[in-house]
Write a protein that holds these residues in place. Structure first.
Motif, PDB file in Angstrom:
ATOM      1  N   VAL A   1       0.853  -1.198   0.000  1.00  0.00           N
ATOM      2  CA  VAL A   1       0.000   0.000   0.000  1.00  0.00           C
ATOM      3  C   VAL A   1       0.885   1.244   0.000  1.00  0.00           C
ATOM      4  O   VAL A   1       1.575   1.542   0.984  1.00  0.00           O
ATOM      5  N   VAL A   2       0.881   1.975  -1.110  1.00  0.00           N
ATOM      6  CA  VAL A   2       1.642   3.214  -1.256  1.00  0.00           C
ATOM      7  C   VAL A   2       0.655   4.379  -1.244  1.00  0.00           C
ATOM      8  O   VAL A   2      -0.359   4.350  -1.957  1.00  0.00           O
ATOM      9  N   LEU A   3       0.941   5.405  -0.431  1.00  0.00           N
ATOM     10  CA  LEU A   3       0.027   6.551  -0.284  1.00  0.00           C
ATOM     11  C   LEU A   3       0.782   7.839  -0.576  1.00  0.00           C
ATOM     12  O   LEU A   3       1.021   8.646   0.310  1.00  0.00           O
ATOM     13  N   GLU A   4       1.172   8.026  -1.832  1.00  0.00           N
ATOM     14  CA  GLU A   4       1.996   9.175  -2.194  1.00  0.00           C
ATOM     15  C   GLU A   4       1.244  10.251  -2.973  1.00  0.00           C
ATOM     16  O   GLU A   4       1.802  11.316  -3.216  1.00  0.00           O
ATOM     17  N   ASN A   5       0.002   9.980  -3.343  1.00  0.00           N
ATOM     18  CA  ASN A   5      -0.785  11.010  -4.031  1.00  0.00           C
ATOM     19  C   ASN A   5      -2.269  10.773  -3.764  1.00  0.00           C
ATOM     20  O   ASN A   5      -2.658   9.769  -3.154  1.00  0.00           O
ATOM     21  N   VAL A   6      -3.089  11.691  -4.217  1.00  0.00           N
ATOM     22  CA  VAL A   6      -4.532  11.633  -3.945  1.00  0.00           C
ATOM     23  C   VAL A   6      -5.151  10.391  -4.567  1.00  0.00           C
ATOM     24  O   VAL A   6      -6.052   9.770  -3.984  1.00  0.00           O
ATOM     25  N   GLU A   7      -4.674  10.006  -5.753  1.00  0.00           N
ATOM     26  CA  GLU A   7      -5.221   8.816  -6.401  1.00  0.00           C
ATOM     27  C   GLU A   7      -5.013   7.577  -5.530  1.00  0.00           C
ATOM     28  O   GLU A   7      -5.885   6.719  -5.417  1.00  0.00           O
ATOM     29  N   HIS A   8      -3.834   7.492  -4.901  1.00  0.00           N
ATOM     30  CA  HIS A   8      -3.562   6.379  -3.990  1.00  0.00           C
ATOM     31  C   HIS A   8      -4.525   6.400  -2.808  1.00  0.00           C
ATOM     32  O   HIS A   8      -5.030   5.352  -2.384  1.00  0.00           O
ATOM     33  N   LEU A   9      -4.796   7.582  -2.277  1.00  0.00           N
ATOM     34  CA  LEU A   9      -5.695   7.699  -1.130  1.00  0.00           C
ATOM     35  C   LEU A   9      -7.093   7.205  -1.480  1.00  0.00           C
ATOM     36  O   LEU A   9      -7.722   6.472  -0.704  1.00  0.00           O
ATOM     37  N   LYS A  10      -7.576   7.610  -2.634  1.00  0.00           N
ATOM     38  CA  LYS A  10      -8.928   7.223  -3.045  1.00  0.00           C
ATOM     39  C   LYS A  10      -9.001   5.727  -3.361  1.00  0.00           C
ATOM     40  O   LYS A  10     -10.031   5.092  -3.141  1.00  0.00           O
ATOM     41  N   GLN A  11      -7.900   5.179  -3.846  1.00  0.00           N
ATOM     42  CA  GLN A  11      -7.870   3.746  -4.142  1.00  0.00           C
ATOM     43  C   GLN A  11      -7.977   2.918  -2.865  1.00  0.00           C
ATOM     44  O   GLN A  11      -8.604   1.854  -2.851  1.00  0.00           O
ATOM     45  N   HIS A  12      -7.416   3.417  -1.761  1.00  0.00           N
ATOM     46  CA  HIS A  12      -7.385   2.669  -0.508  1.00  0.00           C
ATOM     47  C   HIS A  12      -8.236   3.336   0.582  1.00  0.00           C
ATOM     48  O   HIS A  12      -8.003   3.102   1.767  1.00  0.00           O
ATOM     49  N   ASP A  13      -9.228   4.151   0.190  1.00  0.00           N
ATOM     50  CA  ASP A  13      -9.949   4.938   1.195  1.00  0.00           C
ATOM     51  C   ASP A  13     -10.654   4.074   2.248  1.00  0.00           C
ATOM     52  O   ASP A  13     -10.653   4.392   3.434  1.00  0.00           O
TER      53      ASP A  13
END
Length: 397
Positions: free
Chosen positions: A345-357
């Motif tokens: 799980v990589v959380l480096e941008n907004v797209e990552h956040l929404k993917q793993h919200d």
């Protein structure tokens, strides 16, 4: 490159550990089943040899006829197969993993300042103390109460309960569960190393020397083997539970651990009786009932929405929190730990956040399991903001 090679080493070590676990538990389960499934032989020549029980089986296109002697055959064959390296290899590979994953990363994986803000050295020494101390208490129980199996069972249950409580009040939950499991695994391997194999060697040596065999060695070996049988499933649960934060992140995680272990022992008891053709559904139903009750009990509770918590939280605000509290581990190149990001799980941008919200909401808000050990000191106010961002993303009030 160093991190890459370390990942390879850990992967291979974990693979070896799993293989040896399968070998040890498989052999243990087989011999427990075999011992409980033997039937009294009827053939005179078999009885004359001193065979007390035998079994006919078919497997892999062949027929097998294992036999158990009352004490031992009159003449021992030159080659005897001993079952002990499965146990030793399991413990050694498991302890190596414990060193590499936990002791070498004590600040990240073992210490939770909200539970007890201790140094890495103290955490390491205490974890090793649990293994040694648990073994010492267990040995005392067996020595002083060994003649009364039910007292041993009660004392062992108390030991596990106390150890679980203490561990979860010293270490972060994930490490606490693993340490209790490692304590039990140490007791199991010690049973093989200190009692079962030495006793068998003394019996074998006495027979080869033509001396009378002392039955105490067989009795002690049987006692410790029975203990290992009942401890197997609790140890496996403790080892696997660290992958499921809803188990170890509960405020009463020590009781979760004890109850899940108890449920597994009850289910194991059903199969042990079934080997003897005794069917008692009370045991598995009770075990399953305990696990279902735990599932319902620790289920994440819906949080009430306060009036002041209804304002939307922007992606920029959420990204600011994540960069401060999460990306030390959840990044392409983590700075707080070696190796890749946990579970990828990589959380480096907004797209990552929404993917793993959804995962973020569960781990950060409902379970409060992340950040691990709250190593980055996420505040309750920040968790509230994460909750509001999640509700904004999913159109919830």
């Amino acid at each position: 490159m160093e991190s890459y090679l370390m990942d390879w080493a850990l992967m291979l070590l974990r693979w070896v550990h799993v293989i040896t676990v399968i070998a040890w538990i498989g052999a243990s389960f087989y011999f427990v089943w075999l011992d409980n499934s033997l039937e009294k032989p009827e053939a005179p020549d078999v009885l004359q040899k001193g065979v007390d029980g035998e079994l006919w089986a078919v497997h892999g296109g062949g027929f097998y006829n294992p036999q158990k002697y009352l004490v031992a055959p009159k003449t021992l064959p030159p080659n005897l197969h001993w079952f002990y390296w499965e146990s030793y290899s399991t413990w050694l590979s498991g302890f190596a993993l414990f060193i590499a994953l936990y002791l070498m990363n004590a600040r990240t994986y073992m210490i939770d300042p909200q539970i007890w803000d201790i140094s890495e050295t103290t955490a390491i020494l205490l974890s090793l103390g649990f293994l040694a101390g648990g073994l010492a208490v267990y040995e005392a129980i067996c020595r002083f109460l060994g003649k009364w199996p039910w007292l041993v069972a009660g004392a062992l249950t108390l030991l596990i309960t106390v150890a679980s409580y203490l561990a979860t009040h010293v270490f972060q939950g994930r490490a606490a569960f693993l340490i209790v499991g490692a304590m039990l695994a140490t007791m199991m391997t010690a049973n093989v190393f200190l009692w079962i194999i030495p006793g068998q060697r003394k019996v074998t040596a006495a027979m080869r020397a033509g001396e009378k065999v002392n039955p105490i060695y067989g009795q002690r070996g049987k006692q410790r083997s029975v203990h290992n049988t009942y401890l197997t499933l609790p140890v496996l649960f403790a080892m696997l539970s660290n992958h499921y934060s809803m188990m170890y992140s509960h405020s009463m995680n020590w009781l979760v651990l004890v109850l899940m272990m108890l449920g597994s022992v009850l289910i194991r008891q059903f199969f042990l009786l079934k080997h003897k053709k005794k069917i008692n559904w009370y045991f598995p139903l009770s075990g399953v009932a305990i696990m279902v009750a735990v599932c319902i009990w620790i289920a994440p509770k819906s949080q009430a929405v306060q009036a002041q918590d209804t304002a939307d939280v922007s992606d920029a605000q959420m990204m600011e929190i994540v960069q401060a509290r999460c990306t030390g581990c959840h990044a392409t190149q983590p700075t707080l730990m070696g190796g890749p990001a946990p579970k990828g799980v990589v959380l480096e941008n907004v797209e990552h956040l929404k993917q793993h919200d959804n995962s973020i909401f569960i781990q950060v808000v409902q379970l409060k399991a992340m950040p691990l050990g709250n190593i980055t000191h996420m505040t309750d106010e920040e968790r509230t903001l994460v909750s509001r961002w999640y509700r904004t993303q999913n159109g919830q009030p």
